[in-house]
Write a protein that holds these residues in place. Structure first.
Motif, mmCIF file in Angstrom:
data_model
loop_
_atom_site.group_PDB
_atom_site.id
_atom_site.type_symbol
_atom_site.label_atom_id
_atom_site.label_comp_id
_atom_site.label_asym_id
_atom_site.label_seq_id
_atom_site.Cartn_x
_atom_site.Cartn_y
_atom_site.Cartn_z
ATOM 1 N N PHE A 81 -4.534 26.847 -8.621
ATOM 2 C CA PHE A 81 -5.102 27.324 -10.199
ATOM 3 C C PHE A 81 -6.581 27.776 -9.786
ATOM 4 O O PHE A 81 -6.907 28.837 -10.174
ATOM 5 N N ALA A 82 -7.137 27.181 -8.797
ATOM 6 C CA ALA A 82 -8.663 27.655 -8.510
ATOM 7 C C ALA A 82 -8.615 28.719 -7.615
ATOM 8 O O ALA A 82 -9.684 29.772 -7.995
ATOM 9 N N VAL A 83 -7.846 29.062 -6.798
ATOM 10 C CA VAL A 83 -7.835 30.207 -6.020
ATOM 11 C C VAL A 83 -7.304 31.358 -6.617
ATOM 12 O O VAL A 83 -8.117 32.339 -6.693
ATOM 13 N N ILE A 84 -6.338 31.252 -7.597
ATOM 14 C CA ILE A 84 -5.855 32.496 -8.364
ATOM 15 C C ILE A 84 -6.919 32.818 -8.951
ATOM 16 O O ILE A 84 -7.034 34.038 -9.370
ATOM 17 N N ASN A 85 -7.618 31.862 -9.816
ATOM 18 C CA ASN A 85 -8.590 32.083 -10.938
ATOM 19 C C ASN A 85 -9.878 32.319 -10.247
ATOM 20 O O ASN A 85 -10.781 32.649 -10.861
ATOM 21 N N ARG A 86 -10.107 32.351 -9.028
ATOM 22 C CA ARG A 86 -11.444 32.701 -8.167
ATOM 23 C C ARG A 86 -12.465 31.462 -8.606
ATOM 24 O O ARG A 86 -13.804 32.087 -9.012
ATOM 25 N N LYS A 120 -4.067 22.244 -23.077
ATOM 26 C CA LYS A 120 -3.190 21.304 -23.502
ATOM 27 C C LYS A 120 -2.227 20.987 -22.149
ATOM 28 O O LYS A 120 -2.194 19.574 -21.794
ATOM 29 N N ALA A 121 -1.862 21.862 -21.568
ATOM 30 C CA ALA A 121 -0.943 21.700 -20.383
ATOM 31 C C ALA A 121 -1.715 20.893 -19.196
ATOM 32 O O ALA A 121 -1.180 20.058 -18.465
ATOM 33 N N LEU A 122 -2.672 21.552 -18.962
ATOM 34 C CA LEU A 122 -3.633 21.155 -17.962
ATOM 35 C C LEU A 122 -4.112 19.780 -18.199
ATOM 36 O O LEU A 122 -4.509 19.043 -17.220
ATOM 37 N N GLY A 123 -4.251 19.381 -19.347
ATOM 38 C CA GLY A 123 -4.871 18.086 -19.905
ATOM 39 C C GLY A 123 -3.694 17.244 -19.372
ATOM 40 O O GLY A 123 -4.054 16.061 -18.808
ATOM 41 N N HIS A 124 -2.544 17.420 -19.699
ATOM 42 C CA HIS A 124 -1.524 16.521 -19.300
ATOM 43 C C HIS A 124 -1.550 16.461 -17.687
ATOM 44 O O HIS A 124 -1.080 15.355 -17.121
ATOM 45 N N TYR A 125 -1.641 17.787 -17.038
ATOM 46 C CA TYR A 125 -1.361 17.818 -15.536
ATOM 47 C C TYR A 125 -2.571 16.916 -15.133
ATOM 48 O O TYR A 125 -2.350 16.193 -14.128
ATOM 49 N N THR A 177 -15.554 33.807 -11.738
ATOM 50 C CA THR A 177 -14.229 33.378 -12.064
ATOM 51 C C THR A 177 -13.536 34.304 -13.018
ATOM 52 O O THR A 177 -14.140 35.097 -13.923
ATOM 53 N N ARG A 178 -12.131 34.270 -12.906
ATOM 54 C CA ARG A 178 -11.386 35.495 -13.584
ATOM 55 C C ARG A 178 -11.221 35.160 -15.360
ATOM 56 O O ARG A 178 -11.405 35.887 -16.014
ATOM 57 N N LEU A 179 -11.302 33.912 -15.530
ATOM 58 C CA LEU A 179 -10.932 33.402 -16.916
ATOM 59 C C LEU A 179 -11.239 32.172 -17.035
ATOM 60 O O LEU A 179 -11.092 31.195 -16.329
ATOM 61 N N ASN A 180 -11.451 31.693 -18.273
ATOM 62 C CA ASN A 180 -11.479 30.102 -18.694
ATOM 63 C C ASN A 180 -10.202 29.545 -19.036
ATOM 64 O O ASN A 180 -9.672 29.805 -20.093
ATOM 65 N N LEU A 181 -9.566 29.020 -18.116
ATOM 66 C CA LEU A 181 -8.296 28.361 -18.122
ATOM 67 C C LEU A 181 -8.070 27.527 -19.532
ATOM 68 O O LEU A 181 -7.258 27.522 -20.313
ATOM 69 N N PHE A 182 -9.361 26.874 -19.864
ATOM 70 C CA PHE A 182 -9.414 25.893 -20.954
ATOM 71 C C PHE A 182 -9.547 26.632 -22.396
ATOM 72 O O PHE A 182 -9.725 26.048 -23.390
ATOM 73 N N GLY A 183 -10.066 28.039 -22.205
ATOM 74 C CA GLY A 183 -9.994 28.770 -23.449
ATOM 75 C C GLY A 183 -8.732 28.905 -24.231
ATOM 76 O O GLY A 183 -8.695 29.169 -25.419
ATOM 77 N N SER A 184 -7.393 28.863 -23.393
ATOM 78 C CA SER A 184 -6.228 28.952 -24.087
ATOM 79 C C SER A 184 -5.795 27.678 -24.508
ATOM 80 O O SER A 184 -5.511 26.745 -23.780
#
Length: 156
Positions: A141-146, A15-20, A3-10
């Motif tokens: 989100f998943a494909v871009i982030n592997r 916050k945006a993903l939580g709303h999404y 996986t390229r990065l932890n999106l929840f690390g930002s």
């Protein structure tokens, strides 16, 4: 492949993903779109998009909800399978056209929309459109982030 990065690390992205992510439970719990149709839509779009993680999650969640292995194993070839209702076929067609927008001139055809409208009321059609859009965004989100699939275990 990691996986390229932890999106929840930002903090901002988390916050945006939580709303999404809050949209899915509303659709799942409050929509009158049948749960089996919801599962088929999420699984098929994820297959088309090559999202291993979501294919894993939605396949296992559908099985946990009572979907049969026979039907799950035929989602990718639903046109040739005899195990889906006309309503499910209409939803799968709309899902495919809505997912493959760039492949079709003009996006979703009037015929596909009319077929879906024969089987779903306006609220269900709106939920179906929302499910298709939401799962396609999630897949990206998943494909871009592997983000890889295979280890997901449904909640008990």
């Amino acid at each position: 492949m990691e996986t390229r990065l932890n999106l929840f690390g930002s903090p901002i992205v988390a916050k945006a993903l939580g709303h999404y992510g809050a949209a899915a439970p509303v659709l799942i719990e409050e929509s009158t779109l049948p749960g089996t149709t919801q599962n088929l839509v999420m699984l098929r779009a994820s297959q088309i998009n090559g999202d291993s993680y979501a294919t894993d999650v939605h396949g296992k969640n559908a099985a946990r909800a009572g979907e049969t292995a026979t039907r799950l194993n035929r989602v990718a070839a639903w046109r040739e399978a005899t195990v889906f209702t006309d309503a499910e076929r209409a939803a799968l067609e709309l899902t495919e056209q809505g997912t493959r927008i760039a492949d079709g001139a003009g996006g979703v055809t009037d015929e596909a929309w009319a077929y879906a409208a024969e089987h779903y009321d306006e609220d269900q059609l709106a939920a179906l459109v929302a499910f298709i859009a939401l799962i396609n965004a999630t897949n990206r989100f998943a494909v871009i982030n592997r983000q890889r699939g295979g280890a997901y275990q449904p909640a008990r």
